[in-house]
Design an enzyme around this catalytic site. Structure first.
Site, PDB file in Angstrom:
ATOM      1  N   SER A 123      25.321  42.650  33.042  1.00 53.33           N
ATOM      2  CA  SER A 123      26.212  41.486  33.120  1.00 53.33           C
ATOM      3  C   SER A 123      26.064  40.577  31.913  1.00 53.33           C
ATOM      4  CB  SER A 123      25.905  40.678  34.388  1.00 53.33           C
ATOM      5  OG  SER A 123      24.569  40.201  34.359  1.00 53.33           O
ATOM      6  N   HIS A 144      30.829  46.813  34.975  1.00 46.79           N
ATOM      7  CA  HIS A 144      30.161  45.676  35.590  1.00 46.79           C
ATOM      8  C   HIS A 144      30.735  45.413  36.976  1.00 46.79           C
ATOM      9  CE1 HIS A 144      29.321  41.098  35.728  1.00 46.79           C
ATOM     10  NE2 HIS A 144      28.342  41.768  36.290  1.00 46.79           N
ATOM     11  N   GLU A 156      34.553  45.010  35.873  1.00 49.16           N
ATOM     12  CA  GLU A 156      34.883  44.836  34.467  1.00 49.16           C
ATOM     13  C   GLU A 156      34.567  46.140  33.732  1.00 49.16           C
ATOM     14  OE1 GLU A 156      34.146  40.086  33.700  1.00 49.16           O
ATOM     15  OE2 GLU A 156      32.391  41.401  33.695  1.00 49.16           O
ATOM     16  N   ASN A 194      31.829  35.802  33.158  1.00 50.93           N
ATOM     17  CA  ASN A 194      30.718  34.929  32.760  1.00 50.93           C
ATOM     18  C   ASN A 194      31.009  34.147  31.486  1.00 50.93           C
ATOM     19  OD1 ASN A 194      28.978  35.314  34.907  1.00 50.93           O
ATOM     20  ND2 ASN A 194      28.057  37.145  34.008  1.00 50.93           N
TER      21      ASN A 194
END
Length: 531
Positions: A123, A144, A156, A194
């Protein structure tokens, strides 16, 4: 390239919670699944945990008993990496350490077939860096998953610098076939979620550090006005302050300490003190059987004005006109000047625009809402010279609409508005840099962190220059680069202007310099007819 055939084996390395979840997803999609771990006992235990969850699904009627038994016969523990030789896809979910992961993939490359895909569930680490040194880096990519993997739909699909597009497409189609919602992403710090999510935390922490409001009030405003499922203070307490801050710091460092991603000193002090959130019994809030959670600031009752004048187009707050009329407030509208709501005491009620109330003679700002009809709370802010009557009228007006009112400090951009503007800006910048499409970013933010709208959907709703203008004003009041609108957002406004044609004055865009404002006797902008 088509998805990996269901008859092919999928291997998962790492028997922790995430590894087990990914293994369960692949198993129920029809693959034979191998779980490997550096600790052989952990691999065996991981297989047992997955089988137990499959059995529970059958017991609840979500899976046919025969299908559950058949699936549980297709998952086994692999004691050595060499047992993964026939895997068509290997997904790694081990400790977030570059050295450990690179050594693992080097060992895998010597075992698996040339057409096998190698994927990391990282991540925070660079997919490109993890692929460095591999003999065939083109088949390496990031997948991910979000925790818990069996429940959360988002994945992802991250292409590193050397990832073969055909390999990324094969992985994408495979994950899609597993019933997930994949989004394509370039290898960039934080990937999509993120990276784009940083302002949701950072702006709330900034308002707190500026003494604008307490955590409970900020959380309540973002939930009840912004439409977010959780506020950033309660959410980081759930995630763990150390974990959340580590992600923020990693993204900040990876972007060469860009002011756009600067971590919070207040959160740093929380981590240093050991107040990590729910897991330690105290974070922003106290926890435990005797803990009393603080309540948001809520203004006492005030009398609503019987009539108001709406000056100009309220834009994102235009829906307030209908609400006011439905509540029995007489509304007179005028198209000249504004935009603001003129109160009987001559004060003005203005939607957050990145400026501060202290700059004007008698102004109360109100915050952005996802839906003013559905919102149950609205934040207001006033300056030192805002009259008591104006503030009372503003509070009473929103109370008349059935809203709780939180009066906060004179913070430019308020809470929801500045957060949304920053999300829009980071998204525009990411799209312009080829990180992902606007559609994939919106999907990722809705499914990955449960936002009520994706940033591009917010942008479309709020208008082409809303975020740019607010951030431009914020940047003037809080210089340093954090709020400087990106070039991408600037260009986006012009591009949309061209789509709609130039204005009657033949101007070349919405972002021309404003004319001199009119000023009151004390030298401050009197708003009024000047805007």
């Amino acid at each position: 390239m088509t998805a990996i055939e269901r008859s092919r084996t999928v291997a998962v390395i790492g028997a922790g919670t995430m590894g087990q979840g990914i293994a369960q997803v692949a198993l129920l999609a029809g693959h034979r699944v191998l779980i490997h771990d550096i600790d052989p006992d952990a691999a065996v235990a991981g297989v047992g945990q997955v089988r137990d969850r499959v059995d529970r699904l059958a017991a609840k009627g979500r899976l046919e008993r025969a299908d559950a038994d058949e699936a549980n016969g297709r998952i086994t523990a692999a004691q050595a990496v060499t047992e993964l030789a026939d895997a068509a896809l290997v997904i790694e979910a081990v400790v977030e350490d570059v050295t450990v992961k690179r050594a693992l993939f080097a060992a895998l490359e010597a075992v698996v077939s040339p057409d096998a895909l190698l994927a990391t569930n990282t991540s925070s680490l660079s997919v490109t860096e993890l692929a460095a040194g591999l003999a065939h880096p083109g088949r390496f990519l990031g997948l991910h998953f979000f925790n818990p993997a069996p429940l959360l739909p988002l994945v992802e699909v991250v292409s590193g610098y050397t990832t073969d597009p055909a390999a990324a497409e094969r992985a994408y189609e495979t994950v899609l076939g597993w019933g997930k919602t994949p989004v394509r992403c370039a290898d960039t710090p934080g990937f999509i979620v993120n990276r784009i999510a940083r302002p949701f935390y950072a702006e709330a922490f900034a308002v707190y550090e500026e003494q604008g409001a307490d955590p409970a009030t900020i959380d309540a405003v973002l939930r009840e006005s912004g439409g977010f499922k959780m506020g950033p203070f309660e959410l980081t307490d759930l995630i763990g302050q150390d974990v959340n801050e580590a992600v923020t710091r990693s993204v900040w460092d990876s972007f060469f300490r860009s002011p756009k991603f600067t971590p919070s000193l207040a959160q740093r002090r929380l981590v240093q003190s050991g107040r990590l959130g729910r897991k330690s019994g105290h974070g922003w809030y106290p926890y435990g059987p005797d803990a009393r959670l603080p309540q948001p600031h809520t203004a006492g009752p005030e009398e609503a004005p019987a009539k108001v004048t709406v000056v100009g187009d309220l834009g994102p707050a235009a829906g307030l006109v209908d609400l006011l009329e439905e509540a029995g407030v007489a509304v007179t509208a005028t198209g000249h000047g504004g935009p603001y709501i003129q109160l009987p005491g001559e004060g003005q009620l203005v939607l957050a625009d990145g400026k501060t109330a202290v700059e004007f003679a008698d102004v109360v700002y109100f915050d952005l809402a996802l839906d003013y009809r559905a919102a149950t709370r609205v934040a207001l802010s006033a300056g030192e010279d805002t009259s008591e009557r104006t503030l009372a009228e503003a509070v009473g007006l929103f109370q008349k609409l059935g809203k709780e009112v939180s009066v906060i400090g004179d913070v430019p951009g308020m809470i929801v508005a500045r957060t949304v503007a920053m999300l829009i800006d980071l998204t525009a910048d990411a799209v312009a840099r080829g990180v992902a499409t606007a559609e994939d970013i919106d999907t990722a933010m809705r499914l990955g962190v449960n936002y009520p709208l994706g940033p591009s959907a917010w942008h479309e709703r709020l208008g082409r220059d809303w975020a740019y203008d607010l951030l431009h004003h914020l940047d003037e009041r809080c210089p340093g680069g954090r709020y400087a609108p990106s070039l991408a957002l600037f260009k986006l406004g012009y591009a949309e202007d061209e789509d709609q044609g130039e204005g009657e004055d033949g101007g070349d865009g919405e972002f021309a310099v404003e004319p001199e404002a009119a000023y009151g006797d004390d030298g401050r902008d009197a708003r009024g007819d000047a805007r």
